[in-house]
Scaffold this motif. Sequence first.
Motif, short mmCIF file in Angstrom:
data_model
loop_
_atom_site.label_atom_id
_atom_site.label_comp_id
_atom_site.label_asym_id
_atom_site.label_seq_id
_atom_site.Cartn_x
_atom_site.Cartn_y
_atom_site.Cartn_z
N ARG A 69 -18.16 22.54 -38.20
CA ARG A 69 -17.96 23.92 -38.64
C ARG A 69 -19.20 24.45 -39.32
NH1 ARG A 69 -12.71 25.34 -41.98
NH2 ARG A 69 -11.85 26.64 -40.38
N GLN A 70 -19.53 25.68 -38.99
CA GLN A 70 -20.63 26.33 -39.68
C GLN A 70 -20.04 27.15 -40.83
OE1 GLN A 70 -22.70 28.62 -36.77
NE2 GLN A 70 -23.97 26.89 -36.15
N THR A 71 -20.59 26.96 -41.98
CA THR A 71 -20.04 27.64 -43.15
C THR A 71 -20.90 28.81 -43.59
OG1 THR A 71 -21.18 26.10 -44.58
CG2 THR A 71 -18.91 25.59 -43.99
N GLY A 72 -22.15 28.90 -43.15
CA GLY A 72 -23.06 29.98 -43.59
C GLY A 72 -22.92 31.21 -42.72
N LEU A 73 -23.55 32.29 -43.16
CA LEU A 73 -23.55 33.53 -42.39
C LEU A 73 -24.50 33.39 -41.20
CD1 LEU A 73 -23.78 36.14 -45.27
CD2 LEU A 73 -21.77 35.56 -43.93
N LYS A 74 -24.13 34.01 -40.12
CA LYS A 74 -24.96 33.96 -38.93
C LYS A 74 -26.07 34.99 -39.05
CE LYS A 74 -24.61 33.84 -33.99
NZ LYS A 74 -23.76 34.00 -32.84
N ARG A 75 -27.32 34.57 -38.87
CA ARG A 75 -28.47 35.47 -38.95
C ARG A 75 -28.63 36.20 -37.63
NH1 ARG A 75 -33.63 32.61 -41.05
NH2 ARG A 75 -34.14 34.71 -41.65
N PRO A 76 -28.94 37.49 -37.70
CA PRO A 76 -29.19 38.22 -36.45
C PRO A 76 -30.49 37.72 -35.80
CG PRO A 76 -29.66 39.63 -38.33
CD PRO A 76 -29.07 38.35 -38.86
N SER A 77 -30.52 37.74 -34.50
CA SER A 77 -31.72 37.29 -33.80
C SER A 77 -32.84 38.30 -34.00
CB SER A 77 -31.43 37.09 -32.32
OG SER A 77 -31.01 38.30 -31.74
N ARG A 78 -34.06 37.81 -34.00
CA ARG A 78 -35.23 38.65 -34.21
C ARG A 78 -36.08 38.65 -32.96
NH1 ARG A 78 -37.27 37.36 -40.30
NH2 ARG A 78 -35.30 37.82 -41.30
N GLY A 79 -36.91 39.69 -32.85
CA GLY A 79 -37.80 39.78 -31.71
C GLY A 79 -37.65 41.11 -31.01
N ILE A 80 -38.42 41.27 -29.96
CA ILE A 80 -38.40 42.52 -29.20
C ILE A 80 -37.34 42.40 -28.11
CG2 ILE A 80 -39.74 44.03 -27.71
CD1 ILE A 80 -42.23 43.10 -29.13
N THR A 81 -36.52 43.42 -28.02
CA THR A 81 -35.49 43.42 -26.99
C THR A 81 -36.05 44.04 -25.71
OG1 THR A 81 -34.69 45.59 -27.63
CG2 THR A 81 -33.70 43.70 -28.75
N MET A 82 -35.34 43.90 -24.65
CA MET A 82 -35.74 44.49 -23.38
C MET A 82 -35.78 46.02 -23.50
SD MET A 82 -36.79 43.26 -20.78
CE MET A 82 -36.84 43.09 -19.06
N PHE A 83 -34.84 46.57 -24.26
CA PHE A 83 -34.81 48.02 -24.49
C PHE A 83 -36.06 48.45 -25.26
CE2 PHE A 83 -33.44 51.76 -26.96
CZ PHE A 83 -33.13 52.60 -25.89
N GLY A 84 -36.49 47.67 -26.22
CA GLY A 84 -37.70 47.98 -26.98
C GLY A 84 -38.94 47.96 -26.11
N ILE A 85 -39.02 47.01 -25.21
CA ILE A 85 -40.15 46.94 -24.28
C ILE A 85 -40.15 48.15 -23.35
CG2 ILE A 85 -41.08 45.66 -22.31
CD1 ILE A 85 -40.19 43.11 -23.73
N LEU A 86 -38.98 48.56 -22.88
CA LEU A 86 -38.86 49.72 -22.00
C LEU A 86 -39.32 50.99 -22.72
CD1 LEU A 86 -37.96 50.82 -19.27
CD2 LEU A 86 -35.69 51.14 -20.27
N ILE A 87 -38.89 51.18 -23.95
CA ILE A 87 -39.31 52.35 -24.73
C ILE A 87 -40.83 52.31 -24.95
CG2 ILE A 87 -39.15 53.46 -27.01
CD1 ILE A 87 -36.74 53.94 -25.22
#
Length: 122
Positions: free
Chosen positions: A4-22
């Motif tokens: 079991r994971q007890t900590g909060l899940k961190r959001p992933s970081r980095g450039i998304t495909m949408f960011g590259i398109l923009i």
Amino acid sequence: MRIRQTGLKRPSRGITMFGILIGIIVLITFVLPAIRSVPSLMEYQAITRAVKQARERASTREEVASAFDKQAAIDDITSIKGEDLEVLDGGGSIQAVRFSYKREVPLYGPIGLVITYSGTQR
């Protein structure tokens, strides 16, 4: 066995495909026209220098046109000729030399950018 994971899940970081398109859209929309207009801007600077030199060296309208044409041949200026210059003379001396011209820069297929250049050397 399950862990079991007890900590909060961190959001992933980095450039998304949408960011590259923009980013690509911004690059094509703003940077490409700027890059394609650089040779036109360099020619404008060469014209300004040539007009200044022609005004300083000449005393009549014909001499201004001839001096400009000679410098234009050296600097590979094709947008304007010596006969297109407007020479304002008063009392036997040249007061100012004006020029104005338009340059079309092709961008994407049938789309182009029209730039109007003008200047006065006093």
